[in-house]
Structure formats: structure tokens, C-alpha cells
Write a protein that holds these residues in place. Structure first.
Motif, PDB file in Angstrom:
ATOM      1  N   LEU A   1       1.576  -0.983  -0.071  1.00  0.00           N
ATOM      2  CA  LEU A   1       0.163  -0.101   0.188  1.00  0.00           C
ATOM      3  C   LEU A   1       0.772   1.286   0.282  1.00  0.00           C
ATOM      4  O   LEU A   1       0.050   1.945  -0.514  1.00  0.00           O
ATOM      5  N   CYS A   2       1.791   1.179   0.705  1.00  0.00           N
ATOM      6  CA  CYS A   2       2.462   2.177   0.378  1.00  0.00           C
ATOM      7  C   CYS A   2       3.240   2.725  -0.650  1.00  0.00           C
ATOM      8  O   CYS A   2       3.960   3.934  -1.192  1.00  0.00           O
ATOM      9  N   LEU A   3       3.652   1.341  -1.101  1.00  0.00           N
ATOM     10  CA  LEU A   3       4.022   1.917  -2.924  1.00  0.00           C
ATOM     11  C   LEU A   3       2.948   2.550  -3.402  1.00  0.00           C
ATOM     12  O   LEU A   3       3.389   2.904  -4.297  1.00  0.00           O
ATOM     13  N   GLU A   4       1.850   1.756  -2.906  1.00  0.00           N
ATOM     14  CA  GLU A   4       1.068   2.503  -4.244  1.00  0.00           C
ATOM     15  C   GLU A   4       0.835   3.779  -3.628  1.00  0.00           C
ATOM     16  O   GLU A   4      -0.028   4.352  -5.265  1.00  0.00           O
ATOM     17  N   VAL A   5       0.877   4.088  -2.463  1.00  0.00           N
ATOM     18  CA  VAL A   5       0.609   5.937  -2.069  1.00  0.00           C
ATOM     19  C   VAL A   5       2.133   6.555  -2.832  1.00  0.00           C
ATOM     20  O   VAL A   5       1.488   7.498  -3.706  1.00  0.00           O
ATOM     21  N   ILE A   6       3.016   5.523  -2.744  1.00  0.00           N
ATOM     22  CA  ILE A   6       3.760   6.448  -2.949  1.00  0.00           C
ATOM     23  C   ILE A   6       4.003   7.036  -4.768  1.00  0.00           C
ATOM     24  O   ILE A   6       3.793   8.081  -5.718  1.00  0.00           O
ATOM     25  N   THR A   7       3.761   6.026  -5.410  1.00  0.00           N
ATOM     26  CA  THR A   7       3.071   6.250  -6.662  1.00  0.00           C
ATOM     27  C   THR A   7       2.440   7.161  -7.076  1.00  0.00           C
ATOM     28  O   THR A   7       2.562   8.749  -8.874  1.00  0.00           O
ATOM     29  N   ASP A   8       0.765   7.126  -6.121  1.00  0.00           N
ATOM     30  CA  ASP A   8      -0.289   8.513  -6.788  1.00  0.00           C
ATOM     31  C   ASP A   8       0.705   9.743  -6.487  1.00  0.00           C
ATOM     32  O   ASP A   8       0.420  10.499  -7.378  1.00  0.00           O
TER      33      ASP A   8
ATOM     34  N   ARG B   1      -1.035  13.078  -8.126  1.00  0.00           N
ATOM     35  CA  ARG B   1      -2.581  12.739  -7.978  1.00  0.00           C
ATOM     36  C   ARG B   1      -3.175  12.971  -6.038  1.00  0.00           C
ATOM     37  O   ARG B   1      -4.591  12.896  -5.500  1.00  0.00           O
ATOM     38  N   ILE B   2      -1.811  13.271  -5.524  1.00  0.00           N
ATOM     39  CA  ILE B   2      -2.252  13.870  -4.239  1.00  0.00           C
ATOM     40  C   ILE B   2      -1.659  14.905  -3.367  1.00  0.00           C
ATOM     41  O   ILE B   2      -0.933  15.300  -3.728  1.00  0.00           O
ATOM     42  N   THR B   3      -2.510  15.489  -3.067  1.00  0.00           N
ATOM     43  CA  THR B   3      -2.302  17.410  -2.264  1.00  0.00           C
ATOM     44  C   THR B   3      -2.588  17.364  -1.072  1.00  0.00           C
ATOM     45  O   THR B   3      -2.648  16.428  -0.533  1.00  0.00           O
ATOM     46  N   GLU B   4      -2.445  18.232  -0.486  1.00  0.00           N
ATOM     47  CA  GLU B   4      -2.542  18.699   0.662  1.00  0.00           C
ATOM     48  C   GLU B   4      -3.962  19.116   0.967  1.00  0.00           C
ATOM     49  O   GLU B   4      -4.608  18.395   2.085  1.00  0.00           O
ATOM     50  N   ASP B   5      -5.283  18.959  -0.286  1.00  0.00           N
ATOM     51  CA  ASP B   5      -6.894  18.903   0.119  1.00  0.00           C
ATOM     52  C   ASP B   5      -7.058  17.174   0.004  1.00  0.00           C
ATOM     53  O   ASP B   5      -8.304  17.068   0.073  1.00  0.00           O
TER      54      ASP B   5
ATOM     55  N   PRO C   1       3.802  -4.321  -6.590  1.00  0.00           N
ATOM     56  CA  PRO C   1       3.719  -4.613  -5.190  1.00  0.00           C
ATOM     57  C   PRO C   1       3.797  -6.200  -5.333  1.00  0.00           C
ATOM     58  O   PRO C   1       3.433  -6.759  -6.526  1.00  0.00           O
ATOM     59  N   GLU C   2       4.500  -6.514  -4.427  1.00  0.00           N
ATOM     60  CA  GLU C   2       5.166  -7.712  -4.208  1.00  0.00           C
ATOM     61  C   GLU C   2       3.879  -9.473  -3.779  1.00  0.00           C
ATOM     62  O   GLU C   2       2.376  -8.437  -2.675  1.00  0.00           O
ATOM     63  N   THR C   3       4.171  -9.597  -4.560  1.00  0.00           N
ATOM     64  CA  THR C   3       2.686 -10.674  -4.706  1.00  0.00           C
ATOM     65  C   THR C   3       2.830 -12.004  -3.068  1.00  0.00           C
ATOM     66  O   THR C   3       3.642 -12.315  -2.907  1.00  0.00           O
ATOM     67  N   SER C   4       1.868 -12.168  -2.016  1.00  0.00           N
ATOM     68  CA  SER C   4       1.734 -12.928  -1.356  1.00  0.00           C
ATOM     69  C   SER C   4       2.000 -14.659  -1.698  1.00  0.00           C
ATOM     70  O   SER C   4       2.317 -14.369  -2.773  1.00  0.00           O
ATOM     71  N   SER C   5       2.871 -15.162  -0.356  1.00  0.00           N
ATOM     72  CA  SER C   5       3.678 -15.912  -1.173  1.00  0.00           C
ATOM     73  C   SER C   5       2.620 -16.890  -0.449  1.00  0.00           C
ATOM     74  O   SER C   5       2.678 -18.086  -1.535  1.00  0.00           O
ATOM     75  N   ILE C   6       1.118 -16.340  -0.552  1.00  0.00           N
ATOM     76  CA  ILE C   6      -0.133 -17.414  -0.824  1.00  0.00           C
ATOM     77  C   ILE C   6      -1.411 -16.892  -1.030  1.00  0.00           C
ATOM     78  O   ILE C   6      -2.713 -17.187  -1.654  1.00  0.00           O
ATOM     79  N   GLY C   7      -0.629 -16.191  -2.459  1.00  0.00           N
ATOM     80  CA  GLY C   7      -1.751 -15.081  -3.347  1.00  0.00           C
ATOM     81  C   GLY C   7      -2.448 -16.231  -4.659  1.00  0.00           C
ATOM     82  O   GLY C   7      -2.324 -17.156  -3.838  1.00  0.00           O
TER      83      GLY C   7
END
Length: 255
Positions: A185-192, A197-201, A240-246
Motif C-alpha cells: 500500500l505504501c508503494l501505491e501511495v508513493i506512486t500516487d 494525484r495526492i495534494t494537501e487537500d 507490489p509484492e505478491t503474497s507467498s499464498i496469493g
């Protein structure tokens, strides 16, 4: 020994009513022997669907025998009949194939239901893709499907460890899965952020920062000094990394 029918190209034909899914469900099987004596044996269900499945067990009844199965985890009991044993059908080893007298979606537990739901979601994803849905929305849907299937795998892994009385292993493994999802999720947010796509608002940005600060403070108490910079340099912004049991494809091993 009975053999499965084959198609013109030599491949094995599927005879069962539904695809079986891999599970680990401890059960007790009880039946009457040829001399009328009551027999009981512990078994583990490995490949199942609503109509039956394959049970691993050391001592097993003969073909056609009616058996009573009791799920150790739920205490639910159900009647079944033996369809195949190691000596009766090609591909059966270390156990028996049974058919439930009354098909049940619940007897094998929630793990089977989640895996079946995962298959349906994959079909829905294909339908959405064919309709030309926005790729970003399709990715969100795919991530949700992967997450649900990872949860189904988590349930299975936890159950496996519980049957082995490995409670510490259950906790450690679940925490590891939670950390993996958080990193994704952190990687996704960094990409945003990088895409603007992310601002102070953007709604929730302040709360997110507070939570990340709290998590960072706690992580510093368990990591060795100067490790954060080294870890940061080693992390690349990839998918994003896939789960070992994904995502798993349903197994349809013939018995």
C-alpha cells in the motif's frame, strides 16, 4: 484398477461435478467393518468441493462403505460414501475418495467458500476487462481479488499451523503478511504522489501522516541503529509484492 477415460488427444477427461480446491481440514471418519465392528480413524481432507473430496488416512474402509465424517474444527458431522481407495483407482494414494450423501457448501469450512468466491471474482474480472473498463479501476479490482485470495491462503496457513499446535508460528506468519500488505500500500501511495494525484487537500492525508509517524517510531525500537537508511536504499519502487499464498489456480487433480 479403474482408469479415467481419455479424450481423442490422449488427455484425461474430468468426471467430477465440480473442481476440487486444496484445503487442510482434520476430520474423524467412522464406519462399520465387515464384521460389524465400529471403526474410527483420523483423516485430513486435502482436495474437496461441495460434493466430496479426497481424504488422507492410514486405515480406510472398502469401496461403497457408508462413513460418518466429523469436522474436528466445527464439530459438524455428515454422511458420505467411499468411491475409491488406493487399490481401486489410478491416481489415488494414501487415502480415499468420498462423496457426500447430501452436498454441503459449509462442511469443509469457510476456506473452501472463500476460494470458490475467489474463482467467481476472477471470472468477473475477465468480464470487466472485456468491457473496456478503466485500467486503473481494473487494477483496483484485481488487487482486491488478490487480497481476498491471500486472506484465504492466510486462513489455510493458520489452520495448518494450528493443527500442528504451532500457535507462535501462526502469529508470526500473520504479522508478516500484514507487513507485506502495508508495504504494498505504501508503494501505491508513493506512486500516487509521483503522479500528482495526492495534494494537501486530499482527504485523509493528515491522518495518514500521523499513523505513519507512529509506526515509524515503533519500528525504530525493534530495528538496529542506522538500519532505516540501509533499508530505504534497498527498496525499489516496483510493482507490489505478491503474497507467498496469493493468487492460486484451483487444483483439479483427478482421483
Amino acid at each position: 484398477m479403474a482408469r479415467r477415460p481419455t479424450a481423442a488427444d490422449g488427455t484425461k477427461l474430468e468426471r467430477r461435478k465440480e473442481t476440487r480446491f486444496p484445503v487442510t481440514v482434520p476430520v474423524e471418519a467412522s464406519w462399520r467393518g465387515a464384521d460389524g465392528a465400529l471403526m474410527k480413524e483420523e483423516a485430513v481432507a486435502r482436495q474437496v468441493n461441495a460434493h466430496g473430496g479426497m481424504l488422507e488416512m492410514a486405515i480406510y474402509p472398502e469401496i461403497g462403505t457408508r462413513v460418518m465424517l466429523t469436522n474436528f474444527l466445527s464439530a459438524e458431522a455428515i454422511e458420505a460414501r467411499v468411491l475409491a481407495t488406493p487399490s481401486s483407482r489410478e491416481g489415488v494414494s494414501q487415502g480415499i475418495v468420498i462423496e457426500l450423501v447430501s452436498p454441503s457448501e459449509t462442511f469443509w469450512g469457510v476456506n473452501l467458500q472463500m476460494k470458490k468466491a475467489g474463482v467467481e471474482l476472477q471470472r468477473l474480472e475477465k468480464g470487466l476487462r472485456s468491457q473496456g473498463i478503466d485500467l486503473r479501476l481494473l487494477k483496483e479490482f484485481r488487487d482486491a481479488v488478490d487480497y481476498m485470495q491471500a486472506i484465504a491462503g492466510s486462513v489455510q496457513q493458520a489452520r495448518d499451523r494450528q493443527t500442528q499446535s504451532d500457535e507462535d508460528g501462526v502469529d508470526s506468519w500473520l504479522v508478516g503478511e500484514r507487513i507485506r500488505r502495508t508495504m504494498n500500500l505504501c508503494l501505491e501511495v508513493i506512486t500516487d504522489f509521483e503522479a500528482g494525484r495526492i495534494t494537501e487537500d486530499t482527504k485523509g492525508v493528515g491522518e495518514l501522516q500521523e499513523l505513519l509517524d507512529q509506526a515509524s517510531q515503533r519500528l525504530r525500537t525493534v530495528l538496529p541503529p542506522n538500519s532505516s537508511g540501509r533499508v530505504a536504499r534497498s527498496v525499489e519502487l516496483t510493482s507490489p509484492e505478491t503474497s507467498s499464498i496469493g493468487r492460486r489456480r484451483p487444483q483439479s487433480r483427478e482421483s
